[in-house]
Design a protein around this motif. Structure first.
Motif, mmCIF file in Angstrom:
data_model
loop_
_atom_site.group_PDB
_atom_site.id
_atom_site.type_symbol
_atom_site.label_atom_id
_atom_site.label_comp_id
_atom_site.label_asym_id
_atom_site.label_seq_id
_atom_site.Cartn_x
_atom_site.Cartn_y
_atom_site.Cartn_z
ATOM 1 N N TRP A 28 33.807 34.431 30.692
ATOM 2 C CA TRP A 28 34.893 34.382 31.661
ATOM 3 C C TRP A 28 34.644 35.329 32.824
ATOM 4 O O TRP A 28 34.891 34.992 33.980
ATOM 5 C CB TRP A 28 36.203 34.743 30.979
ATOM 6 N N LEU A 29 34.143 36.509 32.503
ATOM 7 C CA LEU A 29 33.908 37.492 33.544
ATOM 8 C C LEU A 29 32.855 37.024 34.543
ATOM 9 O O LEU A 29 32.973 37.237 35.751
ATOM 10 C CB LEU A 29 33.488 38.829 32.931
ATOM 11 N N THR A 30 31.800 36.376 34.027
ATOM 12 C CA THR A 30 30.734 35.921 34.927
ATOM 13 C C THR A 30 31.171 34.759 35.807
ATOM 14 O O THR A 30 30.524 34.465 36.808
ATOM 15 C CB THR A 30 29.499 35.497 34.115
ATOM 16 N N ARG A 31 32.271 34.078 35.436
ATOM 17 C CA ARG A 31 32.765 32.984 36.277
ATOM 18 C C ARG A 31 33.661 33.502 37.424
ATOM 19 O O ARG A 31 34.041 32.736 38.289
ATOM 20 C CB ARG A 31 33.550 31.979 35.418
ATOM 21 N N ALA A 32 34.020 34.767 37.375
ATOM 22 C CA ALA A 32 34.883 35.336 38.412
ATOM 23 C C ALA A 32 34.264 36.612 38.966
ATOM 24 O O ALA A 32 34.833 37.695 38.839
ATOM 25 C CB ALA A 32 36.264 35.611 37.828
ATOM 26 N N PRO A 33 33.086 36.511 39.618
ATOM 27 C CA PRO A 33 32.374 37.716 40.045
ATOM 28 C C PRO A 33 33.108 38.530 41.089
ATOM 29 O O PRO A 33 33.139 39.753 41.036
ATOM 30 C CB PRO A 33 31.047 37.172 40.587
ATOM 31 N N TRP A 34 33.719 37.829 42.070
ATOM 32 C CA TRP A 34 34.400 38.588 43.121
ATOM 33 C C TRP A 34 35.649 39.279 42.590
ATOM 34 O O TRP A 34 36.033 40.354 43.072
ATOM 35 C CB TRP A 34 34.746 37.688 44.300
ATOM 36 N N THR A 35 36.297 38.670 41.607
ATOM 37 C CA THR A 35 37.421 39.348 40.957
ATOM 38 C C THR A 35 36.950 40.619 40.271
ATOM 39 O O THR A 35 37.612 41.665 40.332
ATOM 40 C CB THR A 35 38.086 38.409 39.934
ATOM 41 N N MET A 36 35.790 40.523 39.649
ATOM 42 C CA MET A 36 35.234 41.704 38.994
ATOM 43 C C MET A 36 34.837 42.758 40.010
ATOM 44 O O MET A 36 35.036 43.960 39.781
ATOM 45 C CB MET A 36 34.016 41.314 38.154
ATOM 46 N N VAL A 37 34.256 42.325 41.128
ATOM 47 C CA VAL A 37 33.882 43.283 42.170
ATOM 48 C C VAL A 37 35.117 44.056 42.640
ATOM 49 O O VAL A 37 35.094 45.287 42.762
ATOM 50 C CB VAL A 37 33.209 42.551 43.353
ATOM 51 N N GLY A 38 36.191 43.318 42.873
ATOM 52 C CA GLY A 38 37.419 43.981 43.271
ATOM 53 C C GLY A 38 37.932 44.937 42.220
ATOM 54 O O GLY A 38 38.416 46.041 42.527
ATOM 55 N N GLY A 39 37.807 44.538 40.947
ATOM 56 C CA GLY A 39 38.241 45.414 39.867
ATOM 57 C C GLY A 39 37.426 46.693 39.785
ATOM 58 O O GLY A 39 37.983 47.788 39.584
ATOM 59 N N PHE A 40 36.119 46.572 39.959
ATOM 60 C CA PHE A 40 35.276 47.768 39.908
ATOM 61 C C PHE A 40 35.523 48.680 41.114
ATOM 62 O O PHE A 40 35.512 49.901 40.990
ATOM 63 C CB PHE A 40 33.808 47.367 39.832
ATOM 64 N N VAL A 41 35.748 48.086 42.274
ATOM 65 C CA VAL A 41 36.055 48.910 43.454
ATOM 66 C C VAL A 41 37.369 49.655 43.233
ATOM 67 O O VAL A 41 37.504 50.837 43.602
ATOM 68 C CB VAL A 41 36.118 48.033 44.720
ATOM 69 N N VAL A 68 27.504 51.749 34.496
ATOM 70 C CA VAL A 68 27.006 50.973 33.351
ATOM 71 C C VAL A 68 27.777 49.666 33.204
ATOM 72 O O VAL A 68 27.191 48.591 33.002
ATOM 73 C CB VAL A 68 27.101 51.810 32.066
ATOM 74 N N ALA A 69 29.107 49.725 33.280
ATOM 75 C CA ALA A 69 29.912 48.511 33.107
ATOM 76 C C ALA A 69 29.589 47.476 34.175
ATOM 77 O O ALA A 69 29.424 46.285 33.875
ATOM 78 C CB ALA A 69 31.397 48.873 33.146
ATOM 79 N N ALA A 70 29.476 47.902 35.426
ATOM 80 C CA ALA A 70 29.144 46.955 36.493
ATOM 81 C C ALA A 70 27.738 46.395 36.306
ATOM 82 O O ALA A 70 27.494 45.202 36.541
ATOM 83 C CB ALA A 70 29.265 47.645 37.852
ATOM 84 N N GLY A 71 26.808 47.237 35.876
ATOM 85 C CA GLY A 71 25.440 46.765 35.667
ATOM 86 C C GLY A 71 25.328 45.735 34.578
ATOM 87 O O GLY A 71 24.443 44.867 34.609
ATOM 88 N N LEU A 72 26.219 45.761 33.586
ATOM 89 C CA LEU A 72 26.169 44.807 32.484
ATOM 90 C C LEU A 72 26.738 43.446 32.860
ATOM 91 O O LEU A 72 26.279 42.418 32.354
ATOM 92 C CB LEU A 72 26.939 45.360 31.278
#
Length: 371
Positions: A28-41, A68-72
């Motif tokens: 699920w996370l890999t299908r929403a990369p920009w959402t994850m980018v926003g979360g990490f920022v 580490v989390a973002a790299g994974l």
């Protein structure tokens, strides 16, 4: 013939690892990369605010968790966006705090080194098309599929069999594998034990590819042509280290008659209850698989009567640097002697655990006996 499904081949099963449990989350996370980018920022912003508010309490290591989390879970292009934001946060925080927080420069250097390492890891994962923990989950599935192909089918009440497989130094993959099949009418049992060149993880990928092919051939080809077909398949693959050894046995579960053939593999051992002795089945010798075109693989014929047993094994069970093969075979048969009175259950695993090669080589043992 009525079959007793409660009597099945036994072997140790590997419980699914924790990585498999988070596969759905990773997908699920890999299908929403920009959402994850926003979360990490956002996490970077919160971590920065915490460090600025409580500089003596919140450590620099909080940035390491984000690295580490973002790299994974992020592909390289998205990862760069997060790391640029993190680098800016490091610069701003370091400039604002100045010397009021200890180890500022050292923490920044370590964090940047971690970012470079995770970018390299993310790039390596992207090259094989996996992101996050899906790569590890895929390897776990591959390993489990390889071992599942070695599961022996249910046998009649008067027959039992076991398989034991151990990889060199406990690696998840091994160069030894077993494929088994039973005919649709339930009469014929075919088992092939194969030893691919190399050991451990080096031979794991070749074992996986070859086991699928040989598993498809088993039961579809006649017992006389199985090894020839396997040899032709390896020749077509044209591997740089494409050879393998194999032993193939076909047992008639009604009469006990069997035929056995070898492709550069150590001879199997048969226990005869009538004489109380072991003998090596040294006939039916053929060349290694994948070396010689149009190779011939003769077969040896025998019979398993009540109380008899058959042991197939790989070279890791009998080979040792300081011992001859004869010594290794004598050692193996000596271990098997103690099972004659009590039955052969557990013999396969015992021979693997006490192999001459120890933990330094792949070991595989198949035992088939008639009660």
């Amino acid at each position: 013939m009525v079959l007793d499904d409660s009597i099945v081949s036994r072997r140790r099963r590997i419980a699914p690892g924790p990585l498999r449990r988070v596969r759905r989350l990773g997908a699920w996370l890999t299908r929403a990369p920009w959402t994850m980018v926003g979360g990490f920022v956002l996490l970077i912003a919160l971590a920065t605010a915490a460090i600025l508010a409580w500089p003596n309490t919140v450590p620099w290591g909080i940035y390491g968790l984000v690295v580490v989390a973002a790299g994974l879970f992020l592909e390289p292009r998205f990862l760069l966006v997060v790391y640029i934001a993190l680098f800016l946060a490091l610069a701003v925080t370091g400039a604002y705090l100045g010397g009021s927080k200890s180890a500022t420069l050292g923490a920044q250097v370590v964090t940047v080194v971690m970012m470079l390492l995770m970018i390299w890891l993310s790039h390596a994962r992207a090259q094989v098309g996996v992101v996050g923990v899906s790569g590890e989950s895929m390897l776990v599935d591959m390993r489990d599929r390889l071992r599942a192909q070695g599961e022996l089918p249910p046998l009649p009440p008067s027959w039992q069999a076991e398989v034991a497989l151990e990889s060199a130094y406990g690696d998840g993959f091994a160069g030894d594998f077993v494929v088994a099949s039973r005919s649709t009418d339930g009469r014929m049992l075919e088992v092939a034990l194969v030893d691919v060149s190399g050991k451990g993880r080096e031979a794991g990928t070749r074992s996986l590819l070859l086991s699928g092919a040989l598993g498809g051939l088993l039961g579809e080809m006649s017992e006389e042509s199985f090894l020839s077909s396997a040899n032709n398949h390896l020749l077509r693959l044209r591997w740089d280290e494409g050879f393998a050894t194999a032993v193939h046995v076909a047992v008639d579960l009604e009469t006990g008659r069997f035929t056995i053939g070898y492709a550069g593999h150590p001879a199997a051992a048969q226990f005869a209850a009538g004489s109380g002795r072991w003998r090596m089945l040294s006939g039916g010798r053929g060349p290694l698989l994948g070396i010689i075109d149009s190779a011939v693989y003769p077969r040896e014929v025998g019979t398993l009567r009540r109380g008899d047993a058959l042991v197939l094994y790989s070279d890791g069970v009998i080979e040792a640097r300081d011992k001859t093969l004869v010594d290794g075979i004598d050692r193996m048969l000596g271990r098997a002697e103690s099972f004659i009175r009590t039955g052969f259950e557990g013999l396969a695993q015992r021979l693997c655990d006490q192999a001459a090669a120890g933990l330094g080589d792949d070991r595989a043992v198949v035992t088939i006996w008639r009660t």
